[in-house]
Design an enzyme around this catalytic site. Structure first.
Site, short mmCIF file in Angstrom:
data_model
loop_
_atom_site.label_atom_id
_atom_site.label_comp_id
_atom_site.label_asym_id
_atom_site.label_seq_id
_atom_site.Cartn_x
_atom_site.Cartn_y
_atom_site.Cartn_z
N GLU A 1 35.67 33.17 47.49
CA GLU A 1 35.91 32.30 46.33
C GLU A 1 34.61 31.99 45.58
O GLU A 1 34.60 31.83 44.37
CB GLU A 1 36.57 30.99 46.77
CG GLU A 1 37.99 31.15 47.28
CD GLU A 1 38.96 31.54 46.18
OE1 GLU A 1 38.85 32.66 45.67
OE2 GLU A 1 39.83 30.73 45.84
N THR B 1 37.18 30.31 32.31
CA THR B 1 36.85 29.26 33.27
C THR B 1 35.92 28.24 32.62
O THR B 1 36.05 27.03 32.83
CB THR B 1 36.14 29.88 34.51
OG1 THR B 1 36.90 31.00 34.91
CG2 THR B 1 36.02 28.91 35.65
P1 ADP Z 1 43.35 32.96 40.02
O1 ADP Z 1 43.12 32.30 38.70
O2 ADP Z 1 44.66 33.64 40.10
O3 ADP Z 1 43.14 32.00 41.14
P2 ADP Z 1 40.83 33.83 40.41
O4 ADP Z 1 40.24 33.21 39.20
O5 ADP Z 1 40.73 33.14 41.71
O6 ADP Z 1 42.32 34.14 40.14
O7 ADP Z 1 40.10 35.20 40.63
C1 ADP Z 1 39.93 36.15 39.67
C2 ADP Z 1 38.49 36.69 39.61
O8 ADP Z 1 38.06 37.23 40.87
C3 ADP Z 1 38.45 37.81 38.62
O9 ADP Z 1 37.23 37.72 37.94
C4 ADP Z 1 38.48 39.06 39.49
O10 ADP Z 1 37.86 40.17 38.88
C5 ADP Z 1 37.69 38.61 40.71
N1 ADP Z 1 38.06 39.36 41.93
C6 ADP Z 1 37.23 40.08 42.73
N2 ADP Z 1 37.91 40.62 43.76
C7 ADP Z 1 39.21 40.25 43.62
C8 ADP Z 1 40.38 40.50 44.38
N3 ADP Z 1 40.38 41.23 45.49
N4 ADP Z 1 41.52 39.93 43.95
C9 ADP Z 1 41.56 39.20 42.82
N5 ADP Z 1 40.48 38.92 42.06
C10 ADP Z 1 39.31 39.45 42.45
#
Ligand code: ADP
Length: 312
Positions: A132, A185
């Protein structure tokens, strides 16, 4: 045991009055992953389907979380194999329902299982929050905790990490609408107030306390009354088209409450029973049909288990 296939669930974090601390795990929305031991040492991502994401270990949250686990293991044992990761993505990155958390939680759960479970769930949360850190800049735990523990979780503190597992309501469904728009973000952070009044803070912590109580005593009415966010939602909801209409229509269709999932753009609602969940799905779809914005609606029971093993 050399290979494991798992279901890595989507999660809802920032649940109304529980900004940054309260999350829950979903049952029918998630990725699949295959993790296998390999003769080569280290971590390799060998397959990704569904989304374009980095294969480079240190640029993918799954790789980073796996490396965090491996690092801890290497300080305790010297072992002579590595791991390969396949990610079958269903959760869109940036949707607000824990796409990165699913990959981070899934991989460490699977590796732990292949290794004979040397680590506790809390330790797995520690490793996955390193993923994260890559995704959003800080090692937040409010999505990875429910992904690993299941049900509702409260991040009591981050340093030291303390997670409280909360009960769930037995007939609770989450219905989520994901408007396919991007909210940066930086924008979702920029709209947050830097100070809040004591009056609002008091209302907020009263609601969080009563929401936790409602989960313990299985009281849907109190749960519903407590699902109010006085602090973040009034600011962030402005970034989500038709948020107020979705909220209004979901309530009209019988939802217990509605709020922003993660930092958006997804909007969650909670409903008692499948029939109400179906009614709410239809009602909120109608709102978005009238916009030009593509959207996706998901409906799911609360997943009390977290990451699930599909094949061993
Ligand atoms: P959400 O808003 O659904 O929680 P996140 O913001 O947590 O999604 O994560 C998205 C970010 O993490 C993107 O920039 C994406 O490119 C990066 N990322 C890297 N590896 C992964 C992965 N295995 N799965 C999803 N996102 C990933």
């Amino acid at each position: 045991m050399n290979e494991i296939k798992i279901f890595a669930p989507a999660t809802v974090a920032n649940i109304s009055c529980g900004f940054d601390v309260l999350g829950c795990c979903l049952d029918s929305i998630g990725d699949e992953m295959i993790i296998r031991k390999s003769a080569d040492k280290g971590i390799r991502i060998t397959k990704i389907t569904g989304e374009i994401l980095p294969y480079e270990t240190k640029k993918n949250v799954a790789g980073v979380a796996a490396l965090a686990l491996l690092e801890k293991l290497n300080t305790e044992l010297d072992f002579d194999f590595g791991f390969e990761i396949e990610i079958y993505k269903n959760i869109k990155p940036g949707s607000g329902i824990g796409s990165s958390a699913a990959s981070a939680a899934g991989v460490v759960f699977a590796m732990n299982r292949l290794l004979g479970e040397p680590f506790s769930k809390l330790e797995l949360v520690e490793f996955s929050r390193e993923g994260e850190r890559l995704a959003c800049g800080s090692p937040i735990a409010d999505n990875v905790a429910p992904a690993l523990f299941g049900g509702f979780t409260l991040v009591k503190s981050t340093d030291p990490l303390k997670i409280i597992e909360l009960p769930t309501l037995p007939d609770l469904y989450a219905v989520i609408i994901h408007p396919q728009i991007e909210i940066k973000t930086s924008d979702s952070r920029a709209v947050l107030p830097t100070t809040i009044s004591l009056e609002l803070a008091t209302k907020q912590w009263a609601n969080l306390g009563s929401l936790v109580h409602a989960l313990h005593i299985e009281n849907y009415e109190l749960f519903s009354e407590s699902l109010v966010d006085f602090i973040v939602e009034p600011h962030r909801s402005k970034l989500i088209p038709d948020f107020d209409k979705v909220k209004q229509e979901s309530k009209r269709a019988g939802a217990l409450g509605c709020g922003i999932s993660g930092s958006g753009p997804s909007i969650f609602t909670f409903c008692k029973g499948e029939q109400t969940a179906d009614n709410v799905s239809n009602a909120i779809s109608e709102v978005y049909k009238k916009t030009q914005i593509p959207y996706h609606v998901y409906s799911s029971k609360i997943n009390t288990q977290g990451v699930k093993i599909l094949e061993l």
